[in-house]
Design a protein around this motif. Structure first.
Motif, PDB file in Angstrom:
ATOM      1  N   GLY A  19       0.789  -1.217   0.000  1.00 44.09           N
ATOM      2  CA  GLY A  19       0.000   0.000   0.000  1.00 44.09           C
ATOM      3  C   GLY A  19       0.827   1.274   0.000  1.00 44.09           C
ATOM      4  O   GLY A  19       0.333   2.338  -0.369  1.00 44.09           O
ATOM      5  N   ILE A  93      -2.919   7.875  -6.784  1.00 46.00           N
ATOM      6  CA  ILE A  93      -2.605   6.556  -6.245  1.00 46.00           C
ATOM      7  C   ILE A  93      -3.883   5.831  -5.843  1.00 46.00           C
ATOM      8  O   ILE A  93      -4.042   4.636  -6.100  1.00 46.00           O
ATOM      9  CB  ILE A  93      -1.642   6.674  -5.043  1.00 46.00           C
ATOM     10  CG1 ILE A  93      -0.291   7.235  -5.502  1.00 46.00           C
ATOM     11  CG2 ILE A  93      -1.453   5.322  -4.358  1.00 46.00           C
ATOM     12  CD1 ILE A  93       0.654   7.569  -4.365  1.00 46.00           C
ATOM     13  N   THR A  97      -5.145   2.500  -7.819  1.00 44.89           N
ATOM     14  CA  THR A  97      -5.066   1.255  -7.058  1.00 44.89           C
ATOM     15  C   THR A  97      -6.396   0.526  -7.034  1.00 44.89           C
ATOM     16  O   THR A  97      -6.462  -0.697  -7.203  1.00 44.89           O
ATOM     17  CB  THR A  97      -4.603   1.535  -5.610  1.00 44.89           C
ATOM     18  OG1 THR A  97      -3.316   2.162  -5.643  1.00 44.89           O
ATOM     19  CG2 THR A  97      -4.506   0.241  -4.811  1.00 44.89           C
ATOM     20  N   TYR A 248      -4.172  -3.880   1.169  1.00 49.25           N
ATOM     21  CA  TYR A 248      -3.370  -3.141   0.178  1.00 49.25           C
ATOM     22  C   TYR A 248      -4.073  -1.872  -0.322  1.00 49.25           C
ATOM     23  O   TYR A 248      -3.540  -0.759  -0.166  1.00 49.25           O
ATOM     24  CB  TYR A 248      -2.980  -4.096  -0.957  1.00 49.25           C
ATOM     25  CG  TYR A 248      -2.582  -3.460  -2.258  1.00 49.25           C
ATOM     26  CD1 TYR A 248      -1.794  -2.310  -2.312  1.00 49.25           C
ATOM     27  CD2 TYR A 248      -2.975  -4.035  -3.466  1.00 49.25           C
ATOM     28  CE1 TYR A 248      -1.427  -1.748  -3.513  1.00 49.25           C
ATOM     29  CE2 TYR A 248      -2.602  -3.483  -4.682  1.00 49.25           C
ATOM     30  CZ  TYR A 248      -1.836  -2.330  -4.702  1.00 49.25           C
ATOM     31  OH  TYR A 248      -1.475  -1.778  -5.890  1.00 49.25           O
ATOM     32  N   ALA A 252      -3.152   2.063   0.617  1.00 45.35           N
ATOM     33  CA  ALA A 252      -2.806   2.945  -0.500  1.00 45.35           C
ATOM     34  C   ALA A 252      -3.662   4.211  -0.482  1.00 45.35           C
ATOM     35  O   ALA A 252      -3.155   5.326  -0.681  1.00 45.35           O
ATOM     36  CB  ALA A 252      -2.986   2.213  -1.825  1.00 45.35           C
ATOM     37  N   ASP A 256      -2.210   7.967   0.333  1.00 45.58           N
ATOM     38  CA  ASP A 256      -2.423   8.983  -0.692  1.00 45.58           C
ATOM     39  C   ASP A 256      -3.072  10.218  -0.091  1.00 45.58           C
ATOM     40  O   ASP A 256      -2.728  11.357  -0.431  1.00 45.58           O
ATOM     41  CB  ASP A 256      -3.304   8.406  -1.802  1.00 45.58           C
ATOM     42  CG  ASP A 256      -3.273   9.243  -3.072  1.00 45.58           C
ATOM     43  OD1 ASP A 256      -2.290   9.986  -3.263  1.00 45.58           O
ATOM     44  OD2 ASP A 256      -4.220   9.153  -3.872  1.00 45.58           O
TER      45      ASP A 256
END
Length: 315
Positions: A19, A93, A97, A248, A252, A256
């Protein structure tokens, strides 16, 4: 600590590391092709050192066929990373993701298309739900189509990255009798000559301390993370792997927001539970079997292939 508890801790740590990958990519300041080139270079050193230390190069188990499959999977993996990192630049991001997390559905669809794997009506329904969630998460509007902006390009790059990851997963699933660490090592080694013609070393001249981010991508996000994941897969049931994989994208999105102030909007957020639920439903559906196969070293490559279900959807 039981074996399952240890595996849970290992996989959770691996997914948390995954992440943070986007921050390392962005902070390096390097072009995507350069980022991936140095990731595979430093990653090969990290994984190679681990494999040598464990003595796994002896009796590696590769045949010409399985080595060829590992190389092909490596081609898909390397360009999957390039596209994902380009998507970070064009979207964020968080968005990249979550869109990238459609990998499990590509695995199912490609398996049915290429290998005639069974595709039930229920799975088709859940895939439709997931892509409805994808439309919400992407936040694409009609203006994006008429304007031809970078945002729409970024969404497409994340989707194509997920497709390439799905292809790599299907290829890797057909490798048996080889430790997943060795398959991963072959895949990153393939990336070195493959990306060398695309690397812009002139752009790296003023990188300075930012080299630390690139080294971290290789040592931490390719070496340490892969070792933790593969160790965990051998100790955990598929259901727990599928659930923990969502650490994950959660990390992330959190990083971000914390580092760059990016966050998805309310309407976009409505799509996240649709993708999560559909992914779990598709991942955890298994055909009936008389008895589960015993866990042996020969089955470890199958565990490696679970990474596409994020399973763990690692980047």
């Amino acid at each position: 600590m039981t074996s399952e508890h240890k595996g849970t801790a290992q996989l959770t740590t691996a997914m948390m590391l995954s992440g943070t990958l986007g921050v390392f990519v962005v902070e390096s300041g390097a072009p995507p092709f350069d980022v991936v080139f140095f990731r595979v270079l430093f990653g090969a050193l990290a994984l190679g050192g681990y494999v040598v230390a464990r003595g796994w190069l002896r009796d590696h188990g590769f045949t010409p066929r399985t080595l060829g499959l590992a190389v092909l999977g490596g081609v898909f993996i390397v360009f999957n990373w390039v596209l994902l990192f380009q998507s970070y630049e064009n979207t964020s991001i968080s968005v990249a993701t979550v869109v990238y997390h459609t990998q499990p559905f590509y695995v199912v669809l490609l398996g049915a298309l290429l290998f005639r794997e069974r595709l039930t009506a229920a799975r088709v329904g859940w895939i439709a739900v997931a892509f409805a969630g994808l439309i919400l998460v992407s936040g694409v509007t009609p203006a994006d189509f008429t304007g031809g902006g970078a945002y729409l390009t970024g969404i497409g790059q994340a989707l194509l990255a997920a497709l390439l990851y799905g292809l790599s997963t299907l290829v890797t699933k057909r490798i048996t009798g080889v430790r997943p660490h060795l398959i991963a090592l072959v895949q990153v080694l393939v990336g070195i000559p493959l990306l060398l013609p695309f690397a812009d070393f002139g752009a790296m001249a003023g990188t300075g301390w930012d080299w630390g981010w690139l080294i971290g991508l290789g040592l931490i996000h390719t070496g340490v993370m892969y070792v933790l994941m593969y160790a965990a897969y051998a100790q955990l049931p598929t259901a727990k792997i599928a659930v923990l994989a969502f650490v994950y994208p959660a990390v992330a999105m959190l990083t971000d927001w914390a580092v760059y102030g990016h966050h998805i909007g309310l309407v976009q957020a409505l799509g996240v539970p649709l993708i999560v639920t559909a992914s779990l439903k598709v991942t955890l559906v298994r055909p009936r079997a008389a008895a589960p196969a015993p866990r042996t070293a020969a089955h470890e490559p199958e565990a490696a292939s679970r990474t596409a279900t994020p399973a763990a959807c690692e980047a």
